[in-house]
Design a protein around this motif. Sequence first.
Motif, PDB file in Angstrom:
ATOM      1  N   ILE B 135       5.045  -3.906  -3.430  1.00 44.13           N
ATOM      2  CA  ILE B 135       5.904  -3.078  -2.562  1.00 44.13           C
ATOM      3  C   ILE B 135       7.381  -3.441  -2.564  1.00 44.13           C
ATOM      4  O   ILE B 135       8.188  -2.632  -2.124  1.00 44.13           O
ATOM      5  N   ASP B 157       4.626   1.826  -2.341  1.00 44.36           N
ATOM      6  CA  ASP B 157       4.291   2.429  -1.042  1.00 44.36           C
ATOM      7  C   ASP B 157       3.677   1.353  -0.142  1.00 44.36           C
ATOM      8  O   ASP B 157       2.549   0.924  -0.367  1.00 44.36           O
ATOM      9  N   PRO B 158       4.406   0.916   0.902  1.00 42.03           N
ATOM     10  CA  PRO B 158       3.899  -0.183   1.729  1.00 42.03           C
ATOM     11  C   PRO B 158       2.687   0.212   2.568  1.00 42.03           C
ATOM     12  O   PRO B 158       1.969  -0.651   3.061  1.00 42.03           O
ATOM     13  N   ASP B 159       2.471   1.514   2.738  1.00 47.81           N
ATOM     14  CA  ASP B 159       1.350   1.970   3.566  1.00 47.81           C
ATOM     15  C   ASP B 159       0.088   2.247   2.761  1.00 47.81           C
ATOM     16  O   ASP B 159      -0.914   2.693   3.321  1.00 47.81           O
TER      17      ASP B 159
END
Lengths: 81, 173
Positions: B135, B157-159
């Motif tokens: 990330i 994408d950190p999610d």
Amino acid sequence: MRVTVRLFARLRDIVGAEEVEREVAPGATAGAVWRQLAAEFPALGDYERSISVAVNADYARMDAAVGEGDEVAFLPPVSGG
Amino acid sequence: MPEPPATLYTDLMTPLLAIGPEPLGLEPLVAALAEGGSAGVEGAVVGFLGLVRNHNAGRRVRYLEYQAHEPLALKAFERIAAEVGGRWPGARLALHHRVGRLEIGETSVAIAAASAHRAEAYAACRYAIERVKQIAPIWKREFFEGGDVWIEGATADPDDRTAREHAERVACA
């Protein structure tokens, strides 16, 4: 309204600048800013599915609305470490 | 000459999380963890250094150039440190990444994880480097014999829960 678009890695090479200013429609989303830039630089199209975005140095979604003077950063797949 | 105010010393302390062009080492991170912790609580510190390799994917690497969205990278590091604290309660993280031109053998990333027991410190350290690679908005351009190429890995994408779960599995393997 005007936004500042920041570019990294190969995107920066494609556009030929670290950042560019662009006039976009009021209420435009980050995705709309991307599509406008990709129309101008077709080589960006390779990144359609893999791009991430940050608005004002915070993670954001492509459907996030951007505002006057915002900094919109497009992030190609990362390779830190 | 009067003594400088105490806050000056605070400003000069090594931060736990950092990104910049300065050369990296493990000892400042270990010291920063010690400064920020309560002495005696933690029984383990595990360190990791990522070094510039002279070969990659069959190419002879000459040097690397790292580029980053630095303010966002710091936020990514904060997020990783928070994830570590959530997954391994009591574990603490120090994480520095370098940018700019790096020669073969130089350190591109330094991570230290502290916790009460070694198992959590090892896992937290491994998890942190996996998450950096997933990330952190950092990119490396590889200059090799015959050309150069931007390396493109994970989608930042950190999610993305799948990515996070993968990092946890690797850390606990």
